[in-house]
Design a protein around this motif. Structure first.
Motif, PDB file in Angstrom:
ATOM      1  N   ASN A  40     -51.469 -14.838  13.283  1.00 26.33           N
ATOM      2  CA  ASN A  40     -51.329 -13.782  12.273  1.00 26.33           C
ATOM      3  C   ASN A  40     -49.855 -13.464  12.101  1.00 26.33           C
ATOM      4  OD1 ASN A  40     -54.155 -12.952  11.650  1.00 26.33           O
ATOM      5  ND2 ASN A  40     -54.178 -12.636  13.861  1.00 26.33           N
ATOM      6  N   VAL A  41     -49.485 -13.077  10.910  1.00 25.36           N
ATOM      7  CA  VAL A  41     -48.122 -12.674  10.595  1.00 25.36           C
ATOM      8  C   VAL A  41     -48.114 -11.154  10.430  1.00 25.36           C
ATOM      9  CG1 VAL A  41     -46.217 -12.867   8.942  1.00 25.36           C
ATOM     10  CG2 VAL A  41     -47.653 -14.859   9.447  1.00 25.36           C
ATOM     11  N   TYR A  42     -47.214 -10.485  11.142  1.00 21.75           N
ATOM     12  CA  TYR A  42     -47.083  -9.029  11.106  1.00 21.75           C
ATOM     13  C   TYR A  42     -45.737  -8.678  10.492  1.00 21.75           C
ATOM     14  CZ  TYR A  42     -50.840  -9.006  14.559  1.00 21.75           C
ATOM     15  OH  TYR A  42     -52.031  -9.192  15.199  1.00 21.75           O
ATOM     16  N   GLY A  43     -45.696  -7.571   9.757  1.00 21.54           N
ATOM     17  CA  GLY A  43     -44.418  -7.172   9.204  1.00 21.54           C
ATOM     18  C   GLY A  43     -44.420  -5.764   8.663  1.00 21.54           C
ATOM     19  N   GLY A  44     -43.216  -5.211   8.592  1.00 22.21           N
ATOM     20  CA  GLY A  44     -43.015  -3.893   8.020  1.00 22.21           C
ATOM     21  C   GLY A  44     -42.473  -4.022   6.611  1.00 22.21           C
ATOM     22  N   LEU A  45     -43.101  -3.330   5.672  1.00 21.93           N
ATOM     23  CA  LEU A  45     -42.718  -3.419   4.269  1.00 21.93           C
ATOM     24  C   LEU A  45     -41.894  -2.213   3.828  1.00 21.93           C
ATOM     25  CD1 LEU A  45     -46.060  -4.610   2.677  1.00 21.93           C
ATOM     26  CD2 LEU A  45     -43.976  -5.922   2.948  1.00 21.93           C
ATOM     27  N   GLN A  46     -40.914  -2.465   2.999  1.00 19.06           N
ATOM     28  CA  GLN A  46     -40.127  -1.399   2.385  1.00 19.06           C
ATOM     29  C   GLN A  46     -41.066  -0.452   1.643  1.00 19.06           C
ATOM     30  OE1 GLN A  46     -36.828  -0.557   2.158  1.00 19.06           O
ATOM     31  NE2 GLN A  46     -37.284   1.034   0.693  1.00 19.06           N
ATOM     32  N   ASP A  47     -41.058   0.819   1.999  1.00 20.13           N
ATOM     33  CA  ASP A  47     -41.843   1.872   1.332  1.00 20.13           C
ATOM     34  C   ASP A  47     -43.346   1.621   1.327  1.00 20.13           C
ATOM     35  OD1 ASP A  47     -39.544   3.292   0.700  1.00 20.13           O
ATOM     36  OD2 ASP A  47     -39.343   2.373  -1.260  1.00 20.13           O
ATOM     37  N   ASN A  48     -43.868   0.773   2.208  1.00 18.00           N
ATOM     38  CA  ASN A  48     -45.296   0.445   2.105  1.00 18.00           C
ATOM     39  C   ASN A  48     -45.963   0.176   3.447  1.00 18.00           C
ATOM     40  OD1 ASN A  48     -47.655   0.096   0.640  1.00 18.00           O
ATOM     41  ND2 ASN A  48     -47.286  -2.070   0.291  1.00 18.00           N
ATOM     42  N   GLY A  49     -45.508   0.797   4.516  1.00 21.23           N
ATOM     43  CA  GLY A  49     -46.194   0.679   5.802  1.00 21.23           C
ATOM     44  C   GLY A  49     -46.019  -0.664   6.483  1.00 21.23           C
ATOM     45  N   SER A  50     -46.864  -0.916   7.470  1.00 21.29           N
ATOM     46  CA  SER A  50     -46.845  -2.158   8.247  1.00 21.29           C
ATOM     47  C   SER A  50     -48.185  -2.860   8.093  1.00 21.29           C
ATOM     48  CB  SER A  50     -46.592  -1.853   9.721  1.00 21.29           C
ATOM     49  OG  SER A  50     -45.334  -1.241   9.876  1.00 21.29           O
ATOM     50  N   TRP A  51     -48.139  -4.190   8.023  1.00 20.85           N
ATOM     51  CA  TRP A  51     -49.315  -4.983   7.683  1.00 20.85           C
ATOM     52  C   TRP A  51     -49.380  -6.265   8.502  1.00 20.85           C
ATOM     53  CZ3 TRP A  51     -52.525  -3.268   3.648  1.00 20.85           C
ATOM     54  CH2 TRP A  51     -52.042  -2.169   2.956  1.00 20.85           C
ATOM     55  N   TYR A  52     -50.579  -6.884   8.521  1.00 23.74           N
ATOM     56  CA  TYR A  52     -50.697  -8.232   9.080  1.00 23.74           C
ATOM     57  C   TYR A  52     -51.755  -9.007   8.307  1.00 23.74           C
ATOM     58  CZ  TYR A  52     -55.099  -7.345  11.546  1.00 23.74           C
ATOM     59  OH  TYR A  52     -56.411  -7.081  11.855  1.00 23.74           O
ATOM     60  N   ALA A  53     -51.633 -10.323   8.369  1.00 29.11           N
ATOM     61  CA  ALA A  53     -52.585 -11.220   7.708  1.00 29.11           C
ATOM     62  C   ALA A  53     -52.570 -12.553   8.445  1.00 29.11           C
ATOM     63  CB  ALA A  53     -52.209 -11.431   6.246  1.00 29.11           C
ATOM     64  N   PRO A  54     -53.629 -13.340   8.303  1.00 33.49           N
ATOM     65  CA  PRO A  54     -53.635 -14.666   8.925  1.00 33.49           C
ATOM     66  C   PRO A  54     -52.595 -15.573   8.276  1.00 33.49           C
ATOM     67  CG  PRO A  54     -55.533 -14.409   7.492  1.00 33.49           C
ATOM     68  CD  PRO A  54     -54.851 -13.078   7.541  1.00 33.49           C
ATOM     69  N   SER A  55     -52.098 -16.527   9.042  1.00 33.58           N
ATOM     70  CA  SER A  55     -51.095 -17.455   8.522  1.00 33.58           C
ATOM     71  C   SER A  55     -51.713 -18.479   7.573  1.00 33.58           C
ATOM     72  CB  SER A  55     -50.393 -18.170   9.668  1.00 33.58           C
ATOM     73  OG  SER A  55     -51.335 -18.879  10.461  1.00 33.58           O
ATOM     74  N   ARG A  56     -53.022 -18.630   7.634  1.00 34.63           N
ATOM     75  CA  ARG A  56     -53.703 -19.519   6.693  1.00 34.63           C
ATOM     76  C   ARG A  56     -55.178 -19.134   6.620  1.00 34.63           C
ATOM     77  NH1 ARG A  56     -52.964 -23.192  11.198  1.00 34.63           N
ATOM     78  NH2 ARG A  56     -54.989 -23.765  12.041  1.00 34.63           N
ATOM     79  N   THR A  57     -55.773 -19.368   5.460  1.00 34.38           N
ATOM     80  CA  THR A  57     -57.207 -19.173   5.247  1.00 34.38           C
ATOM     81  C   THR A  57     -57.722 -20.348   4.417  1.00 34.38           C
ATOM     82  OG1 THR A  57     -56.916 -17.909   3.210  1.00 34.38           O
ATOM     83  CG2 THR A  57     -56.985 -16.642   5.257  1.00 34.38           C
ATOM     84  N   ALA A  58     -59.031 -20.516   4.385  1.00 34.26           N
ATOM     85  CA  ALA A  58     -59.625 -21.659   3.682  1.00 34.26           C
ATOM     86  C   ALA A  58     -59.258 -21.673   2.199  1.00 34.26           C
ATOM     87  CB  ALA A  58     -61.145 -21.645   3.853  1.00 34.26           C
ATOM     88  N   GLY A  59     -59.277 -20.522   1.543  1.00 30.16           N
ATOM     89  CA  GLY A  59     -59.001 -20.475   0.114  1.00 30.16           C
ATOM     90  C   GLY A  59     -57.587 -20.040  -0.228  1.00 30.16           C
ATOM     91  N   GLY A  60     -56.719 -19.936   0.757  1.00 27.72           N
ATOM     92  CA  GLY A  60     -55.376 -19.417   0.537  1.00 27.72           C
ATOM     93  C   GLY A  60     -55.346 -17.920   0.812  1.00 27.72           C
ATOM     94  N   ILE A  61     -54.233 -17.420   1.211  1.00 28.55           N
ATOM     95  CA  ILE A  61     -54.095 -16.013   1.577  1.00 28.55           C
ATOM     96  C   ILE A  61     -54.084 -15.157   0.313  1.00 28.55           C
ATOM     97  CG2 ILE A  61     -52.632 -14.311   2.742  1.00 28.55           C
ATOM     98  CD1 ILE A  61     -51.548 -16.766   4.367  1.00 28.55           C
ATOM     99  N   SER A  62     -54.920 -14.116   0.302  1.00 24.53           N
ATOM    100  CA  SER A  62     -54.996 -13.212  -0.850  1.00 24.53           C
ATOM    101  C   SER A  62     -54.642 -11.791  -0.402  1.00 24.53           C
ATOM    102  CB  SER A  62     -56.402 -13.231  -1.456  1.00 24.53           C
ATOM    103  OG  SER A  62     -57.314 -12.581  -0.591  1.00 24.53           O
ATOM    104  N   ASN A  63     -54.520 -10.888  -1.349  1.00 21.86           N
ATOM    105  CA  ASN A  63     -54.233  -9.485  -1.023  1.00 21.86           C
ATOM    106  C   ASN A  63     -55.289  -8.905  -0.095  1.00 21.86           C
ATOM    107  OD1 ASN A  63     -51.897  -9.424  -2.513  1.00 21.86           O
ATOM    108  ND2 ASN A  63     -52.800  -8.389  -4.266  1.00 21.86           N
ATOM    109  N   ALA A  64     -56.543  -9.324  -0.250  1.00 18.71           N
ATOM    110  CA  ALA A  64     -57.641  -8.800   0.570  1.00 18.71           C
ATOM    111  C   ALA A  64     -57.509  -9.193   2.047  1.00 18.71           C
ATOM    112  CB  ALA A  64     -58.974  -9.277   0.017  1.00 18.71           C
ATOM    113  N   ASP A  65     -56.715 -10.218   2.353  1.00 25.68           N
ATOM    114  CA  ASP A  65     -56.537 -10.660   3.741  1.00 25.68           C
ATOM    115  C   ASP A  65     -55.592  -9.763   4.531  1.00 25.68           C
ATOM    116  OD1 ASP A  65     -58.191 -12.987   3.663  1.00 25.68           O
ATOM    117  OD2 ASP A  65     -56.623 -13.952   2.460  1.00 25.68           O
ATOM    118  N   TRP A  66     -54.768  -8.965   3.853  1.00 22.77           N
ATOM    119  CA  TRP A  66     -53.786  -8.116   4.523  1.00 22.77           C
ATOM    120  C   TRP A  66     -54.438  -6.837   5.033  1.00 22.77           C
ATOM    121  CZ3 TRP A  66     -48.974  -9.561   5.815  1.00 22.77           C
ATOM    122  CH2 TRP A  66     -48.507 -10.733   5.221  1.00 22.77           C
TER     123      TRP A  66
END
Length: 127
Positions: A40-66
């Motif tokens: 999983n990739v974790y990160g802090g976003l400018q003005d938008n909190g901290s998030w994580y998502a998988p580095s890969r998914t079957a259909g490609g990473i989408s907004n719903a994965d975060w």
């Protein structure tokens, strides 16, 4: 025009602006990974909190994965190497804290001062 809030377009020399919502762009301060497979990739976003998502998914990473794990300006997010349920977050202008993902519980890591110590102050970016 590109900003830390996204991309905007003007067709009348800047008199009016349209926000381009179809462009999923963000500004990360820092990124880190965990030991999962796929990781999983974790990160802090400018003005938008901290998030994580998988580095890969079957259909490609989408907004719903975060998944959101922090608030405010997100700076650092580190995942405990032995327990990916535990994240260490840096919160701007404040102290670091930990998040237990399964319960959503935050624990402050603010140091306590003794009677001889003046008020504690924190830098904008605590790392």
């Amino acid at each position: 025009m590109g900003t830390d809030g996204g991309v905007y377009c003007s067709m009348d020399k800047g008199n009016t602006w349209r926000f381009l919502r179809n462009l999923p762009v963000s500004q990360f301060y820092h990124v880190s990974t965990d030991m999962a497979d796929p990781f999983n990739v974790y990160g802090g976003l400018q003005d938008n909190g901290s998030w994580y998502a998988p580095s890969r998914t079957a259909g490609g990473i989408s907004n719903a994965d975060w998944k959101n794990v922090g608030y405010g300006d997100g700076f650092y997010v580190y995942c405990d190497k032995l327990d990916s349920n535990i994240n260490l977050l840096a919160v701007p202008g404040r102290q670091d804290c930990t998040l237990l993902q399964k319960t959503g519980e935050y624990k402050s890591l603010i140091p306590f001062k003794d009677e001889e110590t003046k008020d504690l102050r924190f830098n904008w970016n605590t790392h």
